[in-house]
Design a protein around this motif. Sequence first.
Motif, PDB file in Angstrom:
ATOM      1  N   ASP A  51     -55.896  16.628  76.638  1.00 47.30           N
ATOM      2  CA  ASP A  51     -55.032  17.723  77.079  1.00 47.30           C
ATOM      3  C   ASP A  51     -54.254  18.308  75.910  1.00 47.30           C
ATOM      4  O   ASP A  51     -53.784  17.593  75.030  1.00 47.30           O
ATOM      5  CB  ASP A  51     -54.053  17.221  78.133  1.00 47.30           C
ATOM      6  N   GLN A  52     -54.122  19.619  75.901  1.00 47.32           N
ATOM      7  CA  GLN A  52     -53.402  20.345  74.870  1.00 47.32           C
ATOM      8  C   GLN A  52     -52.026  20.750  75.390  1.00 47.32           C
ATOM      9  O   GLN A  52     -51.787  20.778  76.603  1.00 47.32           O
ATOM     10  CB  GLN A  52     -54.202  21.589  74.464  1.00 47.32           C
ATOM     11  N   PRO A  53     -51.091  21.069  74.488  1.00 43.14           N
ATOM     12  CA  PRO A  53     -49.794  21.596  74.941  1.00 43.14           C
ATOM     13  C   PRO A  53     -50.019  22.871  75.754  1.00 43.14           C
ATOM     14  O   PRO A  53     -51.028  23.557  75.584  1.00 43.14           O
ATOM     15  CB  PRO A  53     -49.056  21.900  73.627  1.00 43.14           C
ATOM     16  N   PRO A  54     -49.111  23.201  76.650  1.00 43.67           N
ATOM     17  CA  PRO A  54     -49.318  24.381  77.495  1.00 43.67           C
ATOM     18  C   PRO A  54     -49.281  25.675  76.693  1.00 43.67           C
ATOM     19  O   PRO A  54     -48.552  25.805  75.720  1.00 43.67           O
ATOM     20  CB  PRO A  54     -48.155  24.315  78.485  1.00 43.67           C
ATOM     21  N   TYR A  55     -50.118  26.619  77.120  1.00 41.14           N
ATOM     22  CA  TYR A  55     -50.056  27.971  76.586  1.00 41.14           C
ATOM     23  C   TYR A  55     -48.820  28.641  77.168  1.00 41.14           C
ATOM     24  O   TYR A  55     -48.584  28.574  78.369  1.00 41.14           O
ATOM     25  CB  TYR A  55     -51.294  28.782  76.985  1.00 41.14           C
ATOM     26  N   LYS A  56     -48.054  29.331  76.327  1.00 37.05           N
ATOM     27  CA  LYS A  56     -46.847  30.020  76.787  1.00 37.05           C
ATOM     28  C   LYS A  56     -46.942  31.493  76.399  1.00 37.05           C
ATOM     29  O   LYS A  56     -46.981  31.824  75.212  1.00 37.05           O
ATOM     30  CB  LYS A  56     -45.593  29.389  76.188  1.00 37.05           C
ATOM     31  N   TYR A  57     -46.985  32.364  77.401  1.00 36.80           N
ATOM     32  CA  TYR A  57     -47.060  33.794  77.153  1.00 36.80           C
ATOM     33  C   TYR A  57     -46.252  34.544  78.200  1.00 36.80           C
ATOM     34  O   TYR A  57     -46.138  34.105  79.351  1.00 36.80           O
ATOM     35  CB  TYR A  57     -48.512  34.295  77.202  1.00 36.80           C
ATOM     36  N   GLU A  58     -45.740  35.685  77.786  1.00 34.52           N
ATOM     37  CA  GLU A  58     -45.004  36.569  78.683  1.00 34.52           C
ATOM     38  C   GLU A  58     -45.910  37.725  79.075  1.00 34.52           C
ATOM     39  O   GLU A  58     -46.406  38.448  78.217  1.00 34.52           O
ATOM     40  CB  GLU A  58     -43.736  37.079  78.006  1.00 34.52           C
TER      41      GLU A  58
END
Length: 222
Positions: A51-58
Motif C-alpha cells: 500500500d502507498q500513501p494516499p493521493y491528496k488532490y483538490e
Amino acid sequence: MSSNLRVIRRKKSSLSEVKIVLFGAPGVGKSALTVRFLTKRYIGEYDHHGDQPPYKYELMVDSEPVLFELLDTCAKTAGELPSTKTLDWADGFLLVYSITDRESFSYIKRLHAHISQWRREAGPAATAPMVLVGNKGDMIHLRQVGYEEGEILARDMECLSFREVSASEQVTEVAEAFNDLCREVNNHRRKSKQSLLDRVLGGRGGLRVYARGKSDSALPKD
C-alpha cells in the motif's frame, strides 16, 4: 503534479475533505481508476510494492471544492482482507471488481461480509457508504460477470450506486463513480448533523453519528 489537474487555491478549512479507500482483488484496475480520475490519463501497468500513501488532490464536485484523499490498497492475494485500521480511516469505500474475472467478483462478496462484521463490532459510528464498480467494461468479449449480477450484488450490499466502467477508455464515467461516493459521504454528514440537532432539541429521531476520517498522522500502518 499533472498540468491537467486543476488545483483549487482555497483555505483548507473551506474544503470538504473526503477520505476514500479503493478495495478489490489484485489486478482489477484500482490504480488505473485512481489515476484516470485524478489526471484523466490512463496507465495500464503498475508495479506495486504494498500500500502507498494516499493521493491528496483538490478537485471540484458540483461546483464545490473537495479535498480527496484516495488510498489505493494492494491486496497481495485474493484472500487478503483489509485491516480494521484501514476501515476506520475511511469516509467511504469504492469496491472494484473486473467484469472479466469471476474470482474478483467473489472477492467483493467476501469483502462485504468482512465489512459487515466490522460494522457490527464498531457500532453506529461505522457508517461509511459504498459504491460498487465493475471495471474493464471495454472487454466485453472476455466477460465473466454479467451486468445484472453487479446490480443485484450492489442492491444486496446496499451500495448507493453501481457502475460498469472502463478505466482505459472512459473519463466521465470513472469520475462519476468517485463523485457519487463523495456526494453520499457529504449526505451522511448532513444527516448526522441534523440528527444531532434533533436530539439536542428533543426530537424523536435517534442519534446516528457519522465517523469522520482521522488525521493524516492516523493513516493505517499494518
